[in-house]
Scaffold this motif. Structure first.
Motif, PDB file in Angstrom:
ATOM      1  N   ASP A  39      33.727  10.025  74.201  1.00 17.23           N
ATOM      2  CA  ASP A  39      34.759   9.071  73.823  1.00 17.23           C
ATOM      3  C   ASP A  39      34.166   8.148  72.761  1.00 17.23           C
ATOM      4  OD1 ASP A  39      36.827   7.255  73.598  1.00 17.23           O
ATOM      5  OD2 ASP A  39      36.669   6.507  75.658  1.00 17.23           O
ATOM      6  N   LEU A  40      34.475   8.435  71.497  1.00 17.63           N
ATOM      7  CA  LEU A  40      33.908   7.653  70.401  1.00 17.63           C
ATOM      8  C   LEU A  40      34.333   6.189  70.467  1.00 17.63           C
ATOM      9  CD1 LEU A  40      34.158  10.147  67.416  1.00 17.63           C
ATOM     10  CD2 LEU A  40      32.140   9.540  68.767  1.00 17.63           C
ATOM     11  N   HIS A  41      35.531   5.930  70.980  1.00 11.21           N
ATOM     12  CA  HIS A  41      35.995   4.542  71.125  1.00 11.21           C
ATOM     13  C   HIS A  41      35.090   3.789  72.102  1.00 11.21           C
ATOM     14  CE1 HIS A  41      38.589   1.215  72.532  1.00 11.21           C
ATOM     15  NE2 HIS A  41      38.982   1.200  71.254  1.00 11.21           N
ATOM     16  N   ALA A  42      34.772   4.418  73.206  1.00  9.29           N
ATOM     17  CA  ALA A  42      33.892   3.781  74.199  1.00  9.29           C
ATOM     18  C   ALA A  42      32.485   3.607  73.644  1.00  9.29           C
ATOM     19  CB  ALA A  42      33.857   4.612  75.481  1.00  9.29           C
ATOM     20  N   ILE A  43      32.011   4.572  72.884  1.00 11.60           N
ATOM     21  CA  ILE A  43      30.680   4.476  72.283  1.00 11.60           C
ATOM     22  C   ILE A  43      30.630   3.320  71.286  1.00 11.60           C
ATOM     23  CG2 ILE A  43      29.060   5.655  70.732  1.00 11.60           C
ATOM     24  CD1 ILE A  43      29.953   8.283  72.153  1.00 11.60           C
ATOM     25  N   ALA A  44      31.668   3.193  70.465  1.00  8.12           N
ATOM     26  CA  ALA A  44      31.715   2.125  69.460  1.00  8.12           C
ATOM     27  C   ALA A  44      31.791   0.748  70.115  1.00  8.12           C
ATOM     28  CB  ALA A  44      32.902   2.334  68.534  1.00  8.12           C
ATOM     29  N   HIS A  45      32.416   0.664  71.277  1.00  5.75           N
ATOM     30  CA  HIS A  45      32.562  -0.618  71.973  1.00  5.75           C
ATOM     31  C   HIS A  45      31.450  -0.850  73.000  1.00  5.75           C
ATOM     32  CE1 HIS A  45      36.542  -0.341  70.160  1.00  5.75           C
ATOM     33  NE2 HIS A  45      36.642  -1.636  70.366  1.00  5.75           N
ATOM     34  N   ASN A  46      30.524   0.081  73.119  1.00  3.96           N
ATOM     35  CA  ASN A  46      29.407  -0.043  74.052  1.00  3.96           C
ATOM     36  C   ASN A  46      28.552  -1.251  73.660  1.00  3.96           C
ATOM     37  OD1 ASN A  46      26.792   0.333  75.284  1.00  3.96           O
ATOM     38  ND2 ASN A  46      27.343   2.470  75.632  1.00  3.96           N
ATOM     39  N   PRO A  47      28.134  -2.068  74.612  1.00  5.19           N
ATOM     40  CA  PRO A  47      27.300  -3.232  74.283  1.00  5.19           C
ATOM     41  C   PRO A  47      25.998  -2.857  73.559  1.00  5.19           C
ATOM     42  CG  PRO A  47      28.035  -3.355  76.564  1.00  5.19           C
ATOM     43  CD  PRO A  47      28.474  -2.025  76.043  1.00  5.19           C
ATOM     44  N   HIS A  48      25.492  -1.645  73.805  1.00 10.89           N
ATOM     45  CA  HIS A  48      24.285  -1.204  73.103  1.00 10.89           C
ATOM     46  C   HIS A  48      24.527  -1.061  71.599  1.00 10.89           C
ATOM     47  CE1 HIS A  48      23.084   0.178  77.188  1.00 10.89           C
ATOM     48  NE2 HIS A  48      21.898  -0.243  76.757  1.00 10.89           N
ATOM     49  N   ALA A  49      25.780  -0.849  71.196  1.00 13.71           N
ATOM     50  CA  ALA A  49      26.101  -0.671  69.782  1.00 13.71           C
ATOM     51  C   ALA A  49      26.344  -1.998  69.070  1.00 13.71           C
ATOM     52  CB  ALA A  49      27.331   0.231  69.640  1.00 13.71           C
ATOM     53  N   SER A  50      26.307  -3.076  69.796  1.00 11.97           N
ATOM     54  CA  SER A  50      26.513  -4.389  69.187  1.00 11.97           C
ATOM     55  C   SER A  50      25.426  -4.631  68.147  1.00 11.97           C
ATOM     56  CB  SER A  50      26.463  -5.468  70.264  1.00 11.97           C
ATOM     57  OG  SER A  50      26.581  -6.735  69.680  1.00 11.97           O
ATOM     58  N   GLY A  51      25.839  -4.974  66.940  1.00  9.16           N
ATOM     59  CA  GLY A  51      24.890  -5.214  65.866  1.00  9.16           C
ATOM     60  C   GLY A  51      24.543  -3.975  65.068  1.00  9.16           C
ATOM     61  N   PHE A  52      25.159  -2.835  65.376  1.00  8.64           N
ATOM     62  CA  PHE A  52      24.888  -1.610  64.620  1.00  8.64           C
ATOM     63  C   PHE A  52      25.577  -1.676  63.269  1.00  8.64           C
ATOM     64  CE2 PHE A  52      23.570   2.124  67.517  1.00  8.64           C
ATOM     65  CZ  PHE A  52      22.621   1.352  68.140  1.00  8.64           C
ATOM     66  N   SER A  53      24.875  -1.282  62.232  1.00  5.93           N
ATOM     67  CA  SER A  53      25.453  -1.129  60.903  1.00  5.93           C
ATOM     68  C   SER A  53      26.012   0.291  60.797  1.00  5.93           C
ATOM     69  CB  SER A  53      24.380  -1.357  59.846  1.00  5.93           C
ATOM     70  OG  SER A  53      23.410  -0.327  59.908  1.00  5.93           O
ATOM     71  N   GLY A  54      26.625   0.594  59.679  1.00 10.16           N
ATOM     72  CA  GLY A  54      27.106   1.954  59.459  1.00 10.16           C
ATOM     73  C   GLY A  54      25.967   2.959  59.489  1.00 10.16           C
ATOM     74  N   ALA A  55      24.833   2.583  58.904  1.00 12.08           N
ATOM     75  CA  ALA A  55      23.660   3.460  58.913  1.00 12.08           C
ATOM     76  C   ALA A  55      23.129   3.654  60.335  1.00 12.08           C
ATOM     77  CB  ALA A  55      22.575   2.882  58.014  1.00 12.08           C
ATOM     78  N   ASP A  56      23.219   2.618  61.157  1.00 17.75           N
ATOM     79  CA  ASP A  56      22.786   2.731  62.549  1.00 17.75           C
ATOM     80  C   ASP A  56      23.701   3.688  63.322  1.00 17.75           C
ATOM     81  OD1 ASP A  56      20.746   0.867  62.064  1.00 17.75           O
ATOM     82  OD2 ASP A  56      22.010  -0.817  62.697  1.00 17.75           O
ATOM     83  N   CYS A  57      24.984   3.664  63.021  1.00 18.08           N
ATOM     84  CA  CYS A  57      25.930   4.601  63.644  1.00 18.08           C
ATOM     85  C   CYS A  57      25.583   6.026  63.248  1.00 18.08           C
ATOM     86  CB  CYS A  57      27.365   4.270  63.245  1.00 18.08           C
ATOM     87  SG  CYS A  57      27.983   2.721  63.931  1.00 18.08           S
ATOM     88  N   ALA A  58      25.231   6.221  61.978  1.00 18.22           N
ATOM     89  CA  ALA A  58      24.828   7.547  61.511  1.00 18.22           C
ATOM     90  C   ALA A  58      23.546   7.988  62.216  1.00 18.22           C
ATOM     91  CB  ALA A  58      24.637   7.537  60.002  1.00 18.22           C
ATOM     92  N   ALA A  59      22.601   7.064  62.394  1.00 21.62           N
ATOM     93  CA  ALA A  59      21.354   7.379  63.089  1.00 21.62           C
ATOM     94  C   ALA A  59      21.623   7.731  64.550  1.00 21.62           C
ATOM     95  CB  ALA A  59      20.387   6.204  62.994  1.00 21.62           C
TER      96      ALA A  59
END
Length: 175
Positions: A39-59
């Motif tokens: 669930d990409l929506h849940a991943i994007a809203h995951n607290p671990h993703a807080s502060g991720f840039s676009g490059a961090d999402c790609a990583a």
């Protein structure tokens, strides 16, 4: 992030919001096979993703993909290591059938592994410094330091933060 550009323009680009991260993950994963439990929506809203840039999402997506490959290699190694020499040909045919039946795909488990190995590239401290700089630049812009008001009416929002005149000169800092 502050991105200096040509002609002494300075543009503040904030870190993506959770909805922005969702859009980024959707765009990046178009060519990737995702499991039905992802669930990409849940991943994007995951607290671990807080502060991720676009490059961090790609990583994150890349690390999850590497986890899939690692799991695939480990499972093949375990299967070939348990086979006896006499039945190796039969097992190879069975393994090929299993691999064809179960294609490699990223599952929620792989994303969990990736979250453990990918950290935000912008620390909380740096993010606070960037926000402070953005506010300072916006205040300087609304004080009329840039000459003509911007298209947004000079309200001091993030879209006003462009142009070298938004930064106070060093002479003003000494007063």
């Amino acid at each position: 992030m502050l991105r200096p550009g040509r002609l002494d323009k300075l543009l503040y680009v904030p870190l993506p919001s959770p909805d922005d991260r969702h859009s980024i993950l959707c765009a990046l994963s178009k060519t990737v096979k995702l499991g039905s439990d992802v669930d990409l929506h849940a991943i994007a809203h995951n607290p671990h993703a807080s502060g991720f840039s676009g490059a961090d999402c790609a990583a994150l997506l890349r690390e999850a993909g590497l986890a899939v490959l690692r799991d695939g290699v480990l499972s093949r190694t375990k299967k070939s290591g348990t086979a006896s020499d006499t039945s190796m040909d039969d097992n190879d045919n069975d393994n090929k059938k299993e691999e064809a039946a179960a294609p490699l795909q990223i599952t929620a488990h792989h994303f969990q592994y990736a979250f453990e190995h990918v950290l935000p590239s912008v620390s909380k401290k740096d993010q606070a410094r960037y926000d402070k700089l953005r506010d300072r630049m916006a205040r300087a812009r609304t004080r009329g330091g840039a000459g003509a008001p911007s298209e947004s009416g000079g309200k001091g929002d993030a879209s006003d933060v462009e142009g070298s005149a938004a930064l106070p000169s060093r002479d003003n800092d000494n007063e």
